[in-house]
Design an enzyme around this catalytic site. Sequence first.
Site: not given
Ligand code: AP5
Length: 223
Positions: A18, A93, A132, A165, A176
Amino acid sequence: MVTRALDVVLLGPPGAGKGTQAKRLASTLSLLHISTGDLLREEVAKNTPLGQEAASYMQRGELVPDDLVAKMLLARLHTQQGLGGCVFDGYPRTQAQADLLDQLLAELGRRVDVAVYLEVPDEEVVARLGGRRWCPQCGAVYHVRTQPPAREGVCDVCGSELVVREDDREEVIRQRLAVYRSHTEPLLALYAQRGVLQRVDGLGTVEAIFARLKEAVKGSVAR
Ligand code: AP5
């Protein structure tokens, strides 16, 4: 360049790509990228009261309470840049967050124009998150195998040291994923019912997925 506000929600499991895709989409369409994960990590790094409260939820792979996330979202949405439309990455979410987003956008005369679901199977999620690396200084994201930096362990953008991370440990990834299934996946039905859901295959190269994503967004807006 968009001529009216365009609001895109990116949905998908942790590690679906994402963030990687949201940054590109926002830059290509001149939209504001709002990642609640990035905003929370900034608060944690600055050790603000909000960051202190959020940190323990994030380390456990739990959702941060809605009211804390809402405060950050509001502040970001109302920046000048946000008025042209946004790519929401990691928000909403929960049903309550989806309701709040509708309300905030309605106050601005806007709505969720398209919700894109990046479909990626669990085994790929684990492989992506396991490799990552992240820059705590500028937020750039890498993968040791598929998107390595030019110099191992060093950010191409700002030269800082890359880190793993805290929530990319295997047991936290599992949690997660479970939280995603129980709280966030039901939103797919919500957006499907409204006729704004687009499913995009999240497997393949970053470029190939981005091409599909752009088509999906373009297709929805043209309707
Ligand atoms: P990446 O692009 O980083 O993936 P992502 O979907 O953004 O993954 P996240 O882990 O950041 O999502 P998340 O929703 O769990 O965490 P968030 O930070 O929002 O890609 C992942 C990896 O794959 C990278 O290494 C990239 O290089 C690689 N990659 C990408 N595309 C690729 C491809 N095509 N092929 C191969 N490799 C590829 O949230 C973290 C925490 O914050 C949550 O757990 C929660 O505690 C809190 N939080 C965040 N938002 C909220 C909310 N709205 N409400 C409540 N808590 C929240």
